[in-house]
Design a protein around this motif. Structure first.
Motif, short mmCIF file in Angstrom:
data_model
loop_
_atom_site.label_atom_id
_atom_site.label_comp_id
_atom_site.label_asym_id
_atom_site.label_seq_id
_atom_site.Cartn_x
_atom_site.Cartn_y
_atom_site.Cartn_z
N SER A 22 -3.39 111.55 62.86
CA SER A 22 -2.09 112.13 63.68
C SER A 22 -2.38 113.55 63.82
N TRP A 23 -2.83 113.98 64.85
CA TRP A 23 -2.94 115.44 65.19
C TRP A 23 -2.02 115.72 66.17
N TRP A 24 -1.23 116.93 66.02
CA TRP A 24 -0.22 117.32 67.03
C TRP A 24 -0.51 118.68 67.41
N VAL A 25 -0.28 118.71 68.77
CA VAL A 25 -0.41 120.23 69.47
C VAL A 25 0.98 120.65 69.69
N ILE A 26 1.37 121.70 69.20
CA ILE A 26 2.81 122.46 69.05
C ILE A 26 2.74 123.55 69.81
N PHE A 76 -0.06 114.53 71.54
CA PHE A 76 -0.36 113.92 70.12
C PHE A 76 -2.00 113.39 70.31
N ALA A 77 -2.70 113.43 69.36
CA ALA A 77 -4.08 113.17 69.29
C ALA A 77 -4.39 112.22 68.08
N ARG A 78 -5.32 111.64 68.06
CA ARG A 78 -6.02 110.82 67.19
C ARG A 78 -7.10 111.37 66.23
N SER A 79 -7.62 112.67 66.60
CA SER A 79 -8.51 113.48 66.03
C SER A 79 -8.25 114.83 66.11
N GLU A 80 -8.76 115.85 65.34
CA GLU A 80 -9.06 117.29 65.64
C GLU A 80 -9.75 117.71 67.11
N GLU A 81 -10.79 116.93 67.17
CA GLU A 81 -11.70 117.06 68.26
C GLU A 81 -10.92 116.73 69.54
N GLU A 82 -10.11 115.77 69.66
CA GLU A 82 -9.43 115.26 70.75
C GLU A 82 -8.32 116.27 71.08
N ALA A 83 -7.61 116.72 70.05
CA ALA A 83 -6.55 117.96 70.27
C ALA A 83 -7.24 119.29 70.71
N THR A 84 -8.45 119.52 70.20
CA THR A 84 -9.04 120.86 70.50
C THR A 84 -9.68 120.71 72.10
N ALA A 85 -10.12 119.53 72.20
CA ALA A 85 -10.33 119.12 73.84
C ALA A 85 -9.17 119.31 74.75
N TRP A 86 -8.24 118.68 74.43
CA TRP A 86 -7.06 118.75 75.34
C TRP A 86 -6.62 120.29 75.57
N LEU A 87 -6.77 121.18 74.34
CA LEU A 87 -6.07 122.59 74.41
C LEU A 87 -7.13 123.23 75.38
N GLU A 88 -8.64 123.12 75.18
CA GLU A 88 -9.34 123.63 76.06
C GLU A 88 -9.17 123.40 77.53
N ASN A 89 -9.01 122.11 77.88
CA ASN A 89 -8.68 121.62 79.21
C ASN A 89 -7.56 122.46 79.73
N GLN A 90 -6.65 122.46 78.89
CA GLN A 90 -5.35 123.48 79.30
C GLN A 90 -5.49 124.86 79.51
N SER A 113 2.02 130.01 72.63
CA SER A 113 0.64 129.84 71.91
C SER A 113 0.95 128.62 71.37
N HIS A 114 -0.30 128.00 71.20
CA HIS A 114 -0.51 126.55 70.55
C HIS A 114 -1.03 126.67 69.29
N THR A 115 -0.59 125.46 68.48
CA THR A 115 -1.16 125.45 67.15
C THR A 115 -1.47 123.77 66.84
#
Length: 77
Positions: free
Chosen positions: A26-30, A49-63, A16-18
């Motif tokens: 600084s936003w981390w996907v764990i 590692f992301a600079r914004s929550e949107e960037e982290a969420t986009a990476w997670l959706e891509n995964q 699972s990811h958080t």
């Protein structure tokens, strides 16, 4: 004599990811692995590692999309 084949239990979700904010920019996907008992293991690892929550969420959706495509290919093979 009979032979018994032991198979691993099929696990559809292995992790699972958080997303956690660690600083102002600084936003981390764990990623936390899920054990065979269905519970998250007590340790996780940083996978993005992301600079914004949107960037982290986009990476997670891509995964998620990549994983879904790989599962579809595995089911058709």
């Amino acid at each position: 004599m009979s032979k018994v084949a032991h198979f691993r239990h099929f696990q559809t979700v292995r992790y699972s990811h958080t997303i956690e904010q660690k600083g102002e920019d600084s936003w981390w996907v764990i990623r936390q692995e899920i054990g065979f008992d269905g519970k998250e293991l007590p340790f996780g690892r940083i996978v993005f590692f992301a600079r914004s929550e949107e960037e982290a969420t986009a990476w997670l959706e891509n995964q998620r999309q990549d994983t879904a495509e790989k599962q579809d290919l595995a089911l058709t093979a």
